[in-house]
Design a protein around this motif. Structure first.
Motif, PDB file in Angstrom:
ATOM      1  N   LEU A 100       0.852  -1.188   0.000  1.00  0.00           N
ATOM      2  CA  LEU A 100       0.000   0.000   0.000  1.00  0.00           C
ATOM      3  C   LEU A 100       0.885   1.235   0.000  1.00  0.00           C
ATOM      4  O   LEU A 100       1.881   1.299   0.714  1.00  0.00           O
ATOM      5  CB  LEU A 100      -0.911   0.003   1.226  1.00  0.00           C
ATOM      6  CG  LEU A 100      -1.902  -1.161   1.329  1.00  0.00           C
ATOM      7  CD1 LEU A 100      -2.677  -1.067   2.632  1.00  0.00           C
ATOM      8  CD2 LEU A 100      -2.855  -1.162   0.143  1.00  0.00           C
ATOM      9  N   GLU A 103      -1.054   6.833  -1.944  1.00  0.00           N
ATOM     10  CA  GLU A 103      -2.343   7.126  -2.567  1.00  0.00           C
ATOM     11  C   GLU A 103      -3.460   6.216  -2.071  1.00  0.00           C
ATOM     12  O   GLU A 103      -4.616   6.361  -2.473  1.00  0.00           O
ATOM     13  CB  GLU A 103      -2.223   7.015  -4.093  1.00  0.00           C
ATOM     14  CG  GLU A 103      -1.315   8.079  -4.705  1.00  0.00           C
ATOM     15  CD  GLU A 103      -1.280   8.015  -6.217  1.00  0.00           C
ATOM     16  OE1 GLU A 103      -1.965   7.152  -6.790  1.00  0.00           O
ATOM     17  OE2 GLU A 103      -0.579   8.836  -6.823  1.00  0.00           O
ATOM     18  N   SER A 104      -3.117   5.279  -1.183  1.00  0.00           N
ATOM     19  CA  SER A 104      -4.129   4.395  -0.601  1.00  0.00           C
ATOM     20  C   SER A 104      -4.750   5.113   0.595  1.00  0.00           C
ATOM     21  O   SER A 104      -4.313   4.962   1.738  1.00  0.00           O
ATOM     22  CB  SER A 104      -3.499   3.072  -0.152  1.00  0.00           C
ATOM     23  OG  SER A 104      -4.452   2.253   0.489  1.00  0.00           O
ATOM     24  N   GLU A 106      -8.475   5.763   0.707  1.00  0.00           N
ATOM     25  CA  GLU A 106      -9.929   5.608   0.770  1.00  0.00           C
ATOM     26  C   GLU A 106     -10.289   4.168   1.105  1.00  0.00           C
ATOM     27  O   GLU A 106      -9.757   3.229   0.518  1.00  0.00           O
ATOM     28  CB  GLU A 106     -10.562   6.003  -0.567  1.00  0.00           C
ATOM     29  CG  GLU A 106     -12.078   5.916  -0.587  1.00  0.00           C
ATOM     30  CD  GLU A 106     -12.660   6.326  -1.926  1.00  0.00           C
ATOM     31  OE1 GLU A 106     -13.896   6.455  -2.014  1.00  0.00           O
ATOM     32  OE2 GLU A 106     -11.888   6.508  -2.892  1.00  0.00           O
ATOM     33  N   ALA A 110      -7.492   0.975   3.753  1.00  0.00           N
ATOM     34  CA  ALA A 110      -6.511   1.885   3.160  1.00  0.00           C
ATOM     35  C   ALA A 110      -5.350   2.113   4.114  1.00  0.00           C
ATOM     36  O   ALA A 110      -5.494   2.032   5.340  1.00  0.00           O
ATOM     37  CB  ALA A 110      -7.163   3.216   2.804  1.00  0.00           C
ATOM     38  N   LEU A 111      -4.181   2.407   3.554  1.00  0.00           N
ATOM     39  CA  LEU A 111      -3.002   2.671   4.372  1.00  0.00           C
ATOM     40  C   LEU A 111      -3.244   3.844   5.311  1.00  0.00           C
ATOM     41  O   LEU A 111      -2.857   3.797   6.489  1.00  0.00           O
ATOM     42  CB  LEU A 111      -1.799   2.957   3.473  1.00  0.00           C
ATOM     43  CG  LEU A 111      -0.493   3.322   4.196  1.00  0.00           C
ATOM     44  CD1 LEU A 111      -0.032   2.184   5.087  1.00  0.00           C
ATOM     45  CD2 LEU A 111       0.590   3.690   3.195  1.00  0.00           C
TER      46      LEU A 111
END
Length: 279
Positions: A100, A103-104, A106, A110-111
């Protein structure tokens, strides 16, 4: 009688296979095994096993968790950094990163939300503010899906807090004059523009980065000096030890930068906890 060329070619191939099998399959492993038994190398070749009272308790190269049966941190021990290995933390069969990236942001997996949740939990454990930029107070990513009148621009028509599922109260009451909605489970908000909201958290959070992110291998046995110092008051309190004594042990189990300039000083969590048990 002349031997057909195809037989000669196959015979040469068989001989080559046999020769390289002996060299690479027998001789080379035997030489490496012999070198590994030399003084100064045998311990590393054997896995750098750490023992306590004559029993193996771990490896100086592989991290481990210090949790109770319910998965909660054992408060008298320093805690390791998170691990991204699958199924169980610090599973050597699944050494890997989470894959991840920044940009993760959402979704519940997510990260950003993972980092926010970890920071909140560490803050509660250590008695400090676990707030981070782009995180809600509830411990998820502070991210909106904003719908504009002209696609990517124009007047805001709708704003959804995509990491907060209904009936949660959104972290932000309104965005550019439009009431922020909670996300409906299973809702499709792909048509909106993804907008992270920084919030008012300090630029340098009280919870260090290695307390909320996993290493590339997922097996790092060390933590930063900053994370160790954050945990020291809790450990000292739980063990009834002076804080100065715990901090001295932290310093004694801190390794310097490699070659004096590469990387950062790091604290061996297992060896530090064993030293505390000896106290």
């Amino acid at each position: 009688m002349r031997i057909p060329s195809w037989i000669s070619q196959h015979g040469a191939a068989v001989r080559a296979v046999l020769v390289f099998t002996v060299i690479t399959g027998l001789l080379y492993p035997a030489v490496i095994l012999g070198i590994a038994q030399l003084p100064g190398l045998s311990d590393k070749a054997g896995g750098s096993i750490v023992e306590a009272n004559g029993q193996p308790v771990g490896s100086s190269l592989i991290g481990q968790s210090f949790l109770d049966a319910q998965g909660n941190p054992v408060k008298k021990y320093f805690q390791s950094r998170p691990s991204a290995t699958y199924e169980f933390e610090y599973n050597t069969d699944g050494t890997a990163a989470s894959n991840l990236g920044p940009e993760s942001i959402e979704g519940n997996e997510a990260l950003l939300t993972t980092v926010c949740a970890r920071s909140k939990a560490v803050g509660e454990l250590e008695g400090v503010d676990g707030a981070r930029p782009y995180c809600t107070k509830g411990g998820v990513g502070a991210v909106l899906r904003v719908f504009y009148s002209e696609g990517l621009k124009g007047k805001v028509q709708r704003a959804v807090s995509v990491n907060e599922l209904c009936p949660a109260t959104p972290f932000l009451a309104a965005h550019e004059g439009v009431t922020v909605e909670c996300a409906q489970p299973g809702g499709d908000y792909a048509g909106g523009v993804l907008v992270p909201v920084r919030g008012d958290a300090a630029e340098s959070p009280a919870v260090p980065a290695d307390a909320v992110t996993a290493s590339g291998s997922g097996l790092d046995p060390h933590i930063s000096v900053a994370y160790a110092k954050l945990q020291a008051p809790r450990v000292a309190r739980e063990r009834g030890l002076p804080l100065d004594r715990v901090l001295k042990l932290v310093g004694a189990h801190t390794t310097a930068r490699f070659l004096g300039f590469m990387g950062e000083p790091a604290v061996s969590v297992l060896e530090l906890n064993l030293a505390l048990d000896r106290e």
